[in-house]
Write a protein that holds these residues in place. Structure first.
Motif, PDB file in Angstrom:
ATOM      1  N   HIS A   1       0.791  -1.230   0.000  1.00  0.00           N
ATOM      2  CA  HIS A   1       0.000   0.000   0.000  1.00  0.00           C
ATOM      3  C   HIS A   1       0.824   1.282   0.000  1.00  0.00           C
ATOM      4  O   HIS A   1       0.249   2.371  -0.113  1.00  0.00           O
ATOM      5  CB  HIS A   1      -0.932   0.018   1.218  1.00  0.00           C
ATOM      6  CG  HIS A   1      -1.972  -1.053   1.196  1.00  0.00           C
ATOM      7  ND1 HIS A   1      -1.737  -2.323   1.677  1.00  0.00           N
ATOM      8  CD2 HIS A   1      -3.245  -1.057   0.736  1.00  0.00           C
ATOM      9  CE1 HIS A   1      -2.826  -3.059   1.506  1.00  0.00           C
ATOM     10  NE2 HIS A   1      -3.753  -2.312   0.960  1.00  0.00           N
ATOM     11  N   MET A   2       2.148   1.187   0.149  1.00  0.00           N
ATOM     12  CA  MET A   2       2.967   2.405   0.245  1.00  0.00           C
ATOM     13  C   MET A   2       4.425   2.091  -0.049  1.00  0.00           C
ATOM     14  O   MET A   2       4.835   0.925  -0.007  1.00  0.00           O
ATOM     15  CB  MET A   2       2.809   3.004   1.644  1.00  0.00           C
ATOM     16  CG  MET A   2       3.297   2.123   2.757  1.00  0.00           C
ATOM     17  SD  MET A   2       2.800   2.699   4.413  1.00  0.00           S
ATOM     18  CE  MET A   2       1.082   2.197   4.473  1.00  0.00           C
ATOM     19  N   PRO A   3       5.245   3.119  -0.341  1.00  0.00           N
ATOM     20  CA  PRO A   3       6.676   2.916  -0.590  1.00  0.00           C
ATOM     21  C   PRO A   3       7.413   2.430   0.657  1.00  0.00           C
ATOM     22  O   PRO A   3       6.878   2.463   1.767  1.00  0.00           O
ATOM     23  CB  PRO A   3       7.164   4.313  -1.010  1.00  0.00           C
ATOM     24  CG  PRO A   3       5.945   5.052  -1.425  1.00  0.00           C
ATOM     25  CD  PRO A   3       4.828   4.507  -0.587  1.00  0.00           C
ATOM     26  N   ALA A   4       8.656   2.008   0.463  1.00  0.00           N
ATOM     27  CA  ALA A   4       9.424   1.369   1.528  1.00  0.00           C
ATOM     28  C   ALA A   4       9.618   2.276   2.740  1.00  0.00           C
ATOM     29  O   ALA A   4       9.478   1.830   3.884  1.00  0.00           O
ATOM     30  CB  ALA A   4      10.778   0.906   0.985  1.00  0.00           C
ATOM     31  N   GLU A   5       9.960   3.543   2.523  1.00  0.00           N
ATOM     32  CA  GLU A   5      10.225   4.437   3.647  1.00  0.00           C
ATOM     33  C   GLU A   5       8.984   4.617   4.510  1.00  0.00           C
ATOM     34  O   GLU A   5       9.049   4.533   5.742  1.00  0.00           O
ATOM     35  CB  GLU A   5      10.719   5.797   3.156  1.00  0.00           C
ATOM     36  CG  GLU A   5      11.096   6.740   4.297  1.00  0.00           C
ATOM     37  CD  GLU A   5      11.692   8.050   3.809  1.00  0.00           C
ATOM     38  OE1 GLU A   5      12.403   8.707   4.593  1.00  0.00           O
ATOM     39  OE2 GLU A   5      11.435   8.421   2.637  1.00  0.00           O
ATOM     40  N   GLN A   6       7.843   4.854   3.880  1.00  0.00           N
ATOM     41  CA  GLN A   6       6.591   5.016   4.630  1.00  0.00           C
ATOM     42  C   GLN A   6       6.213   3.706   5.331  1.00  0.00           C
ATOM     43  O   GLN A   6       5.722   3.716   6.462  1.00  0.00           O
ATOM     44  CB  GLN A   6       5.473   5.466   3.697  1.00  0.00           C
ATOM     45  CG  GLN A   6       5.542   6.918   3.287  1.00  0.00           C
ATOM     46  CD  GLN A   6       6.518   7.159   2.143  1.00  0.00           C
ATOM     47  OE1 GLN A   6       7.252   6.264   1.741  1.00  0.00           O
ATOM     48  NE2 GLN A   6       6.521   8.370   1.613  1.00  0.00           N
ATOM     49  N   ALA A   7       6.433   2.569   4.639  1.00  0.00           N
ATOM     50  CA  ALA A   7       6.132   1.271   5.249  1.00  0.00           C
ATOM     51  C   ALA A   7       7.000   1.039   6.480  1.00  0.00           C
ATOM     52  O   ALA A   7       6.526   0.478   7.487  1.00  0.00           O
ATOM     53  CB  ALA A   7       6.345   0.152   4.234  1.00  0.00           C
ATOM     54  N   PHE A   8       8.253   1.475   6.427  1.00  0.00           N
ATOM     55  CA  PHE A   8       9.147   1.307   7.574  1.00  0.00           C
ATOM     56  C   PHE A   8       8.613   2.039   8.800  1.00  0.00           C
ATOM     57  O   PHE A   8       8.554   1.478   9.899  1.00  0.00           O
ATOM     58  CB  PHE A   8      10.549   1.815   7.233  1.00  0.00           C
ATOM     59  CG  PHE A   8      11.454   1.953   8.421  1.00  0.00           C
ATOM     60  CD1 PHE A   8      12.011   0.831   9.016  1.00  0.00           C
ATOM     61  CD2 PHE A   8      11.728   3.199   8.978  1.00  0.00           C
ATOM     62  CE1 PHE A   8      12.838   0.949  10.130  1.00  0.00           C
ATOM     63  CE2 PHE A   8      12.541   3.329  10.082  1.00  0.00           C
ATOM     64  CZ  PHE A   8      13.104   2.194  10.666  1.00  0.00           C
ATOM     65  N   TRP A   9       8.193   3.292   8.616  1.00  0.00           N
ATOM     66  CA  TRP A   9       7.727   4.067   9.776  1.00  0.00           C
ATOM     67  C   TRP A   9       6.377   3.557  10.278  1.00  0.00           C
ATOM     68  O   TRP A   9       6.080   3.628  11.471  1.00  0.00           O
ATOM     69  CB  TRP A   9       7.676   5.553   9.439  1.00  0.00           C
ATOM     70  CG  TRP A   9       9.048   6.128   9.285  1.00  0.00           C
ATOM     71  CD1 TRP A   9       9.638   6.600   8.155  1.00  0.00           C
ATOM     72  CD2 TRP A   9      10.040   6.258  10.329  1.00  0.00           C
ATOM     73  NE1 TRP A   9      10.923   7.022   8.416  1.00  0.00           N
ATOM     74  CE2 TRP A   9      11.190   6.829   9.737  1.00  0.00           C
ATOM     75  CE3 TRP A   9      10.061   5.956  11.677  1.00  0.00           C
ATOM     76  CZ2 TRP A   9      12.350   7.095  10.467  1.00  0.00           C
ATOM     77  CZ3 TRP A   9      11.208   6.216  12.413  1.00  0.00           C
ATOM     78  CH2 TRP A   9      12.326   6.778  11.810  1.00  0.00           C
ATOM     79  N   CYS A  10       5.543   3.015   9.385  1.00  0.00           N
ATOM     80  CA  CYS A  10       4.308   2.371   9.846  1.00  0.00           C
ATOM     81  C   CYS A  10       4.637   1.134  10.684  1.00  0.00           C
ATOM     82  O   CYS A  10       3.997   0.879  11.711  1.00  0.00           O
ATOM     83  CB  CYS A  10       3.439   1.969   8.647  1.00  0.00           C
ATOM     84  SG  CYS A  10       2.292   3.250   8.097  1.00  0.00           S
ATOM     85  N   LEU A  11       5.635   0.371  10.238  1.00  0.00           N
ATOM     86  CA  LEU A  11       6.060  -0.801  10.999  1.00  0.00           C
ATOM     87  C   LEU A  11       6.579  -0.392  12.377  1.00  0.00           C
ATOM     88  O   LEU A  11       6.273  -1.040  13.387  1.00  0.00           O
ATOM     89  CB  LEU A  11       7.152  -1.556  10.229  1.00  0.00           C
ATOM     90  CG  LEU A  11       7.759  -2.780  10.932  1.00  0.00           C
ATOM     91  CD1 LEU A  11       6.701  -3.863  11.132  1.00  0.00           C
ATOM     92  CD2 LEU A  11       8.948  -3.326  10.141  1.00  0.00           C
ATOM     93  N   VAL A  12       7.351   0.691  12.427  1.00  0.00           N
ATOM     94  CA  VAL A  12       7.855   1.200  13.702  1.00  0.00           C
ATOM     95  C   VAL A  12       6.689   1.529  14.638  1.00  0.00           C
ATOM     96  O   VAL A  12       6.705   1.175  15.827  1.00  0.00           O
ATOM     97  CB  VAL A  12       8.744   2.443  13.482  1.00  0.00           C
ATOM     98  CG1 VAL A  12       9.030   3.158  14.805  1.00  0.00           C
ATOM     99  CG2 VAL A  12      10.049   2.050  12.804  1.00  0.00           C
ATOM    100  N   GLN A  13       5.676   2.199  14.117  1.00  0.00           N
ATOM    101  CA  GLN A  13       4.529   2.580  14.953  1.00  0.00           C
ATOM    102  C   GLN A  13       3.765   1.356  15.450  1.00  0.00           C
ATOM    103  O   GLN A  13       3.307   1.322  16.593  1.00  0.00           O
ATOM    104  CB  GLN A  13       3.593   3.513  14.169  1.00  0.00           C
ATOM    105  CG  GLN A  13       4.181   4.887  13.863  1.00  0.00           C
ATOM    106  CD  GLN A  13       4.461   5.691  15.113  1.00  0.00           C
ATOM    107  OE1 GLN A  13       5.548   5.627  15.680  1.00  0.00           O
ATOM    108  NE2 GLN A  13       3.479   6.461  15.559  1.00  0.00           N
ATOM    109  N   ILE A  14       3.609   0.366  14.590  1.00  0.00           N
ATOM    110  CA  ILE A  14       2.911  -0.856  15.014  1.00  0.00           C
ATOM    111  C   ILE A  14       3.692  -1.544  16.136  1.00  0.00           C
ATOM    112  O   ILE A  14       3.123  -1.966  17.148  1.00  0.00           O
ATOM    113  CB  ILE A  14       2.727  -1.814  13.814  1.00  0.00           C
ATOM    114  CG1 ILE A  14       1.686  -1.243  12.843  1.00  0.00           C
ATOM    115  CG2 ILE A  14       2.287  -3.199  14.288  1.00  0.00           C
ATOM    116  CD1 ILE A  14       1.555  -2.014  11.550  1.00  0.00           C
ATOM    117  N   CYS A  15       5.012  -1.653  15.966  1.00  0.00           N
ATOM    118  CA  CYS A  15       5.846  -2.358  16.947  1.00  0.00           C
ATOM    119  C   CYS A  15       5.983  -1.584  18.253  1.00  0.00           C
ATOM    120  O   CYS A  15       6.135  -2.191  19.322  1.00  0.00           O
ATOM    121  CB  CYS A  15       7.235  -2.623  16.366  1.00  0.00           C
ATOM    122  SG  CYS A  15       7.247  -3.747  14.951  1.00  0.00           S
TER     123      CYS A  15
END
Length: 498
Positions: free
Chosen positions: A227-241
């Protein structure tokens, strides 16, 4: 990038305590056969294991003939793709979808104001489902990942170019081909999807070296990359974790075990029959809920249901994950009729591994989730109870995780947007010694002094001469300043999110 299938055998859970090994590894390790089948399918479609082109197609005729469903999953000839239910659900009318898109665009372009004053409206719209065209952007706003990225400009690029710890890189590479092998992004070995997945997971091990990598993070990151580029996906992953599921991916998996006890205790209220049966069979919650919770149901539900659950999860937090688990347990083990085929531990576990498609169907499941009366307060109260029991039986937790945030509102309040309202410059200029009179009152002159009419001077001497001394600047009153701040902040927020 990824190694051969033989080298990927036995990677299992990226981390698990000895007592958690079978529970944490087994469900996720089942992907080997699926990955092998996907590799064969890709080879038959002109995208074999040695194909170095993008997983989105390299331009060959065989690649262009691949059929995918609306979610991007490969569709076998004469069959449905993994992302579809059978029979397919009724589509949202195009006119309704366009109206929803327009409403979401307005919200996203004025996000701060909506979060501050109309959060309930955002929640209702998330429950209806975020329009597919705006889902990735909405997830970033809801999770606070957009603000996190703005506060850490250039951080992902720094992590992306760093070498990384070899012990994590090896495990991550083995897991790449297991993540949604029937999706067009991840079907080809070394394709762009797998490359971005490697980048995101490697960056997280550098961002949180004390936590490292857990296998259950890979499907979470893969869904984000759809659903999004790698950089945005990384920060979403950070927020989930860190915000939504803190401690889930840490060593010992204590947080997930604790939430298993919370789920089991809540089940007594939701479905006493299911709770009694699981107690009688002595089935530990971690045996059936580990993959559900750690992967946020991305490997359990039909794809349309996964997306609807994630829409609500990003908005309302972990209570949505608890509600999904409770609904599945209630409708699988919640009546004497259903328990006829679950006489022992083995039969019960098989039933929980092969859930009835009807209870996972999007419309039914979402409505049950919305109506289930389990709130953040219930979860937090039960958390304190189970934490006390844990300490009495096992002592203090070894991994101290930060407190979790229950949804977008809590995260937004803790991490306000980085921009500041522009301070207005003083604009009222008065002669030296003059004062700004209070509102509604006129300046009074001492007795014996008459107020001179400046019009007489103008008539007699022409225009009033300019003052010889420079004028002084006076600050506007509080009400004017407040109005200026409010209007400037409003305009700025609109410009920021366009």
């Amino acid at each position: 990038m990824a190694k051969s299938r033989g080298e990927g055998e036995g990677a299992g859970q990226g981390r698990a305590s000895p007592g958690m090994d079978s529970a944490a590894r087994a469900p996720l390790a089942q992907d080997e056969d699926v990955a092998a089948a996907a590799a064969a399918a890709a080879a038959g479609a002109g995208g074999g294991e040695t194909d170095s082109r993008s997983s989105l197609g390299g331009g060959s005729s065989s690649d262009s003939e691949r059929r995918v469903d609306k979610f991007g999953f490969l569709v076998a000839e004469g069959g449905d793709g993994p992302g579809q239910e059978a029979p397919p659900l009724e589509e949202v009318p195009l006119e309704v979808l366009r109206q929803r898109e327009s409403k979401w665009l307005d919200m996203l372009n004025n996000w701060d104001k909506w979060m501050a004053k109309k959060h309930k409206k955002i929640r209702l719209r998330c429950q209806k489902g975020i329009p597919p065209s705006l889902r990735g952007r909405a997830w970033q706003y809801l999770s606070g990942a957009k603000v996190k990225l703005e506060h850490n400009t250039g951080k992902f690029d720094e992590l992306d170019t760093a070498a990384g710890d070899p012990k994590w890189l090896d495990v991550i590479e083995r897991d790449l081909h297991r993540q949604f092998p029937f999706h067009e992004m991840f079907v080809s070995r070394g394709g762009h999807g797998q490359q971005d997945l490697f980048r995101v997971l490697k960056a997280y091990t550098l961002y949180r070296p004390e936590e490292g990598y857990c296998q259950a993070q890979a499907p979470i990151a893969a869904v984000l990359l759809m659903h999004m580029p790698a950089e945005q996906a990384f920060w979403c992953l950070v927020q989930i974790c860190e915000k939504y599921l803190p401690g889930y991916y840490s060593e010992k998996l204590e947080a997930i075990q604790l939430d298993g006890e919370i789920l089991f205790s809540l089940l007594r209220r939701v479905s006493p029959v299911a709770h009694k049966h699981l107690s009688k069979q002595k089935i530990d919650p971690i045996l059936y809920m580990t993959e559900w919770f750690m992967c946020a149901f991305s490997r359990t539900l039909p794809w349309s249901s996964v997306l609807r659950v994630w829409d609500m999860f990003f908005c309302e937090g972990v209570k949505i994950i608890f509600r999904v688990g409770l609904v599945l347990l209630k409708y699988t083990l919640g009546s004497s009729e259903k328990l006829k085929s679950c006489q022992g531990q083995y039969e019960t576990m098989e039933q929980l591994r092969a859930l009835n498609p009807k209870i996972m169907q999007e419309t039914f499941l979402v409505q049950e989730i919305i109506e289930l009366p389990v709130t953040e307060r219930h979860i937090e109260r039960e958390h304190l109870i189970q934490l006390k029991k844990w300490k009495e039986k096992r002592g203090e937790l070894q991994c101290r995780s930060p407190p979790r945030f229950h949804g977008a509102k809590a995260i937004n309040d803790s991490e306000p947007h980085s921009h500041k309202a522009v301070e207005p410059s003083p604009s009222i200029i008065l002669p030296p010694g003059a004062t700004l009179s209070p509102k509604g009152r006129k300046n009074k002159l001492p007795k014996g002094h008459k107020k001179e009419d400046p019009r007489k001077d103008r008539l007699a001497n022409g225009p009033l001469p300019e003052e010889e001394e420079p004028p002084t600047l006076l600050e506007p009153n509080a009400s004017l300043l407040h109005q200026s701040k409010e209007s400037l902040s409003s305009r700025e927020s609109e410009d920021t999110y366009l």
